[in-house]
Structures are given as structure tokens and as C-alpha cells.
Design an enzyme around this catalytic site. Structure first.
Site, PDB file in Angstrom:
ATOM      1  N   ASP A 169     -20.318 -11.946  84.517  1.00  0.00           N
ATOM      2  CA  ASP A 169     -19.827 -10.807  85.290  1.00  0.00           C
ATOM      3  C   ASP A 169     -18.976 -11.298  86.468  1.00  0.00           C
ATOM      4  O   ASP A 169     -18.796 -12.518  86.635  1.00  0.00           O
ATOM      5  CB  ASP A 169     -21.038  -9.992  85.773  1.00  0.00           C
ATOM      6  CG  ASP A 169     -20.721  -8.510  85.899  1.00  0.00           C
ATOM      7  OD1 ASP A 169     -19.544  -8.142  85.973  1.00  0.00           O
ATOM      8  OD2 ASP A 169     -21.694  -7.720  85.939  1.00  0.00           O
ATOM      9  N   ASP A 230     -17.653   0.165  83.355  1.00  0.00           N
ATOM     10  CA  ASP A 230     -18.928   0.254  82.619  1.00  0.00           C
ATOM     11  C   ASP A 230     -19.100   1.621  81.955  1.00  0.00           C
ATOM     12  O   ASP A 230     -18.808   2.648  82.562  1.00  0.00           O
ATOM     13  CB  ASP A 230     -20.114   0.089  83.580  1.00  0.00           C
ATOM     14  CG  ASP A 230     -20.297  -1.355  84.011  1.00  0.00           C
ATOM     15  OD1 ASP A 230     -19.508  -2.225  83.607  1.00  0.00           O
ATOM     16  OD2 ASP A 230     -21.258  -1.590  84.776  1.00  0.00           O
TER      17      ASP A 230
END
Ligand SMILES: *[C@@H]1O[C@H](CO)[C@@H](O)[C@H](O)[C@H]1NC(C)=O
Ligand SMILES: *[C@@H]1O[C@H](CO)[C@@H](O)[C@H](O)[C@H]1NC(C)=O
Ligand SMILES: *[C@@H]1O[C@H](CO)[C@@H](O)[C@H](O)[C@H]1NC(C)=O
Ligand SMILES: *[C@@H]1O[C@H](CO)[C@@H](O)[C@H](O)[C@H]1NC(C)=O
Length: 418
Positions: A169, A230
Site C-alpha cells: 500500500d 478502494d
């Protein structure tokens, strides 16, 4: 006529032969031998987030119990045989401090056996284990990040634990750290000697488009990458992702191929936010987009309807097509959209999606030539993938009237008769 499991199975056999042949050909992409077709599995984040309260919520907190339970379900309920292979840990698995040797360490209360033992367990079920790290000062959830000087150590730690995938990430860092770090991690993973699927969140942090994002470079260093925000548990979220992929397809479509895939994020079928029809839309468009298929749901309690969508063999066959060519939005006729993917052996998958919310099913009169499917002059066999129905042999100009429910989809699988 109902599409028989047997017919799909023999096409799948043929497909694996073609895949084997393709493996023998050299290619210009990240050369770790992995994901010649998009990876499939299960990932914790969308459904379980950073739930670390195992006292209050022992069944759903981020713990080895959760991942073992999902591995059990994947091995026992038919998922593994269909290709769902990776069980992937996301954020919030570690302690807030590194160990005395500077290594990341799992929270011993939630992962009492440790990650290596969890990997052994997952492997014993014929599955693979994924883990999560963040290229920055902290993970998005506030756990220790992987900084430029801990990249090699963290790669070595994951390899020693026999992890099979890393999602890296990008919270708490900046563009220059990312430009150095994502490549450095790719080399560090390679240097461990263990093939580790490398999923990069990098482009999502840079807006997903050139000139900030270099897709040629990404294809050389990452196996999959998140391009966009997301997914959340709602139709709005799924639709916004689909729209962004359609709008930017001229950049995104050529970036995908065997070994390196665009990732529009997890499948939320089986959760709370989507209707049955909307769940079909996500699965259909993810199949057209040659997307990784990581479910984020509860396999212990999933409904029969949701399972039917996620285990639809023809959908998976389309998603896993060995040509590895991402599909495209080819017709927009508001509120309808037509998405088309070219498959091996002159086959096609075509999704008709209705974005409308006015309650009335829409019809879309068409024919194969209007869908630009004209190579086989004698015509094609047409199947409805969700209804598992053979619709007939169609000439190029045979009228096809497709009726699509609001926020729904019809997916046709089209096979040449030549
Ligand atoms: C490392 O990279 C080399 C060169 O691209 C490749 O041949 C090899 O298979 C890679 N190894 C791993 C473990 O990824
Ligand atoms: C990360 O930490 C370094 C060193 O303390 C600091 O200079 C930098 O601003 C931090 N970066 C972010 C994005 O927080
Ligand atoms: C980015 O972060 C690094 C490390 O935290 C820091 O040294 C560097 O100055 C930052 N660069 C910019 C442009 O903020
Ligand atoms: C993108 O990356 C490739 C491969 O590393 C490189 O050859 C190319 O010059 C880069 N393109 C741009 C515009 O920076």
C-alpha cells in the site's frame, strides 16, 4: 438447451493446454512466472477492515482464526478447485513496533502461532497466503510502515515466512519515496528467490493516469496494481469504478496482459450493499476487464445466490481467458452500456449493462455485426452466461433482443461455428 458443465470443462482443458504453450514463450513483463491469468482468492480488507477487537468479536477480528476459517471454506466448499487460491491478509495484522532485529512481527494475541505457521496451514489446504505492507512511515491503519531502508529486510521476512503474495500500500509516503520504493521492493522480492505475487497500490495514489503513472514501468515491476480508489460496499462505489475504467480505457486496456493486470479492487458479492443483479454486474464487468478476483466476504455464511455468481464456471472461464486481453466499453446508449472482451479461438464475451434506476427493464436490439463480431461468416453459438442457457446459433445479422434489468446485466458468451 442448458449449457452443460461437461462442455465448459472440455473447453477448460483445452485452455490449460494453451496456457502451458504460452508459458514457453518469453515475454516482456515482471518475470516471476506468476499470474499468467488474473489471480483469484479472498482478501480481508473490504469486509473486515481494521477490526482488531477479538474479545468482543472473536469470529470476525483480524486474527489467524479468521484466515484459517476462510482457508477451510475455500478448500472445502469448491472455491479452490475453481481457481480461488490466495487467502490474503490486509492491514492491521502486526504489532505497533518492530522486533529487536527490526523485523515486522505479527500481533501475538491475534496470531499466536505466527505468520509462518499460518502459511503452513494455508499451504496444507492447497492454497496460498498473501500479506500486506505499506511503503511509507505507517500503514494506512497506523501500523509500522516499510520505509526505503527496511524494504529488503521486510521482503526477506515475508519470504522466510513462505508468503506467496504481497500487497504494498502507499499511505504516509510521498511520490518520490514511491518512485524509488516500488521498484526497490520488486527487486528485493526477486532477490529472495521466492516467487511472490506483487500487488502495487502505487498508481491509485498518483491519480491512476499518465504522465504521473507509467504503465510500461508498472508492467515490468508489478504483477497487479490498484489504479483507483478502494471499493466500498455500495452500488455507487462499484458503478464509479466501472465508469472510471470505461472513461480511461485507452490508457488502461493496453497495460494489462499475462503476468500484469489492472486491479479494480475486491469483489463485494455476498456482503450487504449490492442487490443480486448488481452483484452480477460487478462479476460480469470484472470478467470483461480481466481483473483479479479477490472476494471480500464471509465464506462461512455466504448465501446460495452469491455463491452461484462467484462460482459461475463460464464467468470464471471468461475472466481467466489465456489470451489475457482486457475488454472495453464499445457502445454507450444511455442508460445502457455494452462491454466486449475478445477471448481465445475467436470467442467473445459481451456484457450489456443497464445503469438506469427507473425500474423498467430496457431492451437493446442488436446483432453480432453491430457488436463488431464478424470474423466467422457462418455465424456463432450464443450463450447467456448467468441464465446458463444456449440461445441458439446466430448469423451475423440475426436479430438479438437483449433485455436488461435496472442496475443489472446480461452477459453473452459467443463461440464461432467456423
Ligand atoms: C528474478 O528475475 C529474473 C530475471 O527477470 C527471473 O528470471 C527470475 O525468475 C526472478 N525470480 C523470482 C523469484 O522472481
Ligand atoms: C516520514 O517520516 C520522515 C522522517 O521522520 C519525515 O521527514 C516525513 O515527512 C514523513 N513523511 C510523511 C508523508 O509523513
Ligand atoms: C518525501 O519523503 C521522504 C522520506 O520521508 C523525505 O525525505 C522527502 O523529503 C520527501 N519529499 C518531498 C518532496 O516531500
Ligand atoms: C516508462 O517506463 C519505461 C520502462 O521503464 C521507460 O522506458 C520509459 O521511458 C518511461 N516513460 C516515461 C514517459 O517516463
Amino acid at each position: 438447451m442448458v449449457l452443460e458443465g461437461k462442455a465448459v470443462f472440455s473447453t477448460m482443458l483445452l485452455l490449460s493446454l494453451i496456457t502451458l504453450l504460452a508459458l514457453a514463450v518469453p515475454y516482456l513483463s515482471l518475470d516471476n512466472g506468476l499470474v499468467r491469468t488474473p489471480p483469484m482468492g479472498w482478501m480481508a480488507w473490504e469486509r473486515y477492515r481494521c477490526n482488531i477487537d477479538c474479545k468482543k468479536d472473536p469470529e470476525n477480528c483480524i486474527s489467524e482464526h479468521l484466515f484459517k476459517s476462510m482457508a477451510d471454506r475455500m478448500a472445502e466448499d469448491g472455491w479452490r478447485e475453481l481457481g480461488y487460491q490466495y487467502v490474503s491478509i490486509d492491514d492491521c495484522w502486526s504489532l505497533k513496533t518492530r522486533d529487536s532485529q527490526g523485523r515486522l512481527q505479527a500481533d501475538p494475541e491475534r496470531f499466536p502461532s505466527g505468520i509462518k505457521a499460518l502459511a503452513d496451514y494455508v499451504h496444507s489446504k492447497g492454497l496460498k497466503l498473501g500479506i500486506y505492507a505499506d511503503l511509507g512511515n505507517y500503514t494506512c491503519g497506523g501500523y509500522p510502515g516499510t520505509t526505503l531502508d527496511t524494504i529488503s529486510l521486510d521482503a526477506a521476512t515475508f519470504a522466510a515466512w513462505e508468503v506467496d503474495m504481497l500487497k504494498l500500500d502507499g499511505c504516509y509516503s510521498n511520490s518520490s519515496v514511491k518512485a524509488i520504493g516500488y521498484q526497490k521492493m520488486s527487486s528485493a522480492l526477486n532477490a529472495t528467490g521466492r516467487p511472490i505475487l506483487y500487488s502495487c497500490s502505487w498508481p491509485a495514489y498518483e491519480g491512476g493516469l499518465p504522465p504521473q503513472v507509467n504503465y510500461t514501468l508498472l508492467g515490468e515491476i508489478c504483477n497487479t496494481w490498484r489504479n483507483y480508489g478502494d471499493v466500498q460496499d455500495s452500488w455507487d462505489s462499484v458503478l464509479s469504478i466501472i465508469e472510471w475504467y470505461g472513461k480511461n480505457q485507452d490508457v488502461l486496456q493496453p497495460a494489462a496482459g499475462p503476468g500484469h493486470w489492472n486491479d479494480p479492487d475486491m469483489l463485494i458479492t455476498g456482503d450487504f450493499g449490492l442487490s443480486f443483479g448488481q452483484s452480477k454486474v460487478q462479476m460480469a464487468i470484472w470478467a470483461i476487464l480481466a481483473s483479479p478476483l479477490f472476494m471480500s466476504n464471509d465464506l462461512r455464511t455466504i448465501s446460495v445466490n452469491a455463491r452461484d455468481i462467484l462460482q459461475n464456471r463460464l464467468l470464471l472461464y471468461i475472466n481467466q481467458d489465456s489470451l489475457g486481453r482486457q475488454g472495453k466499453l464499445i457502445i454507450e446508449k444511455k442508460p445502457l452500456e455494452v462491454w466486449r472482451r475478445e477471448l481465445v479461438k475467436g470467442q467473445y464475451a459481451v456484457a450489456f449493462m443497464n445503469k438506469g434506476t427507473d425500474g423498467t427493464p430496457r431492451d437493446f436490439p442488436t446483432c453480432l455485426s453491430m457488436l463488431n463480431i464478424t470474423e466467422c461468416a457462418t455465424g456463432y453459438k450464443v450463450y447467456d452466461a448467468f441464465e446458463k442457457e444456449f440461445l441458439g446459433e446466430m448469423k451475423l445479422d440475426t436479430p438479438i433482443d437483449v433485455i436488461v434489468n435496472p442496475t443489472g446485466v446480461v452477459l453473452l458468451f459467443i463461440v464461432p461455428t467456423c
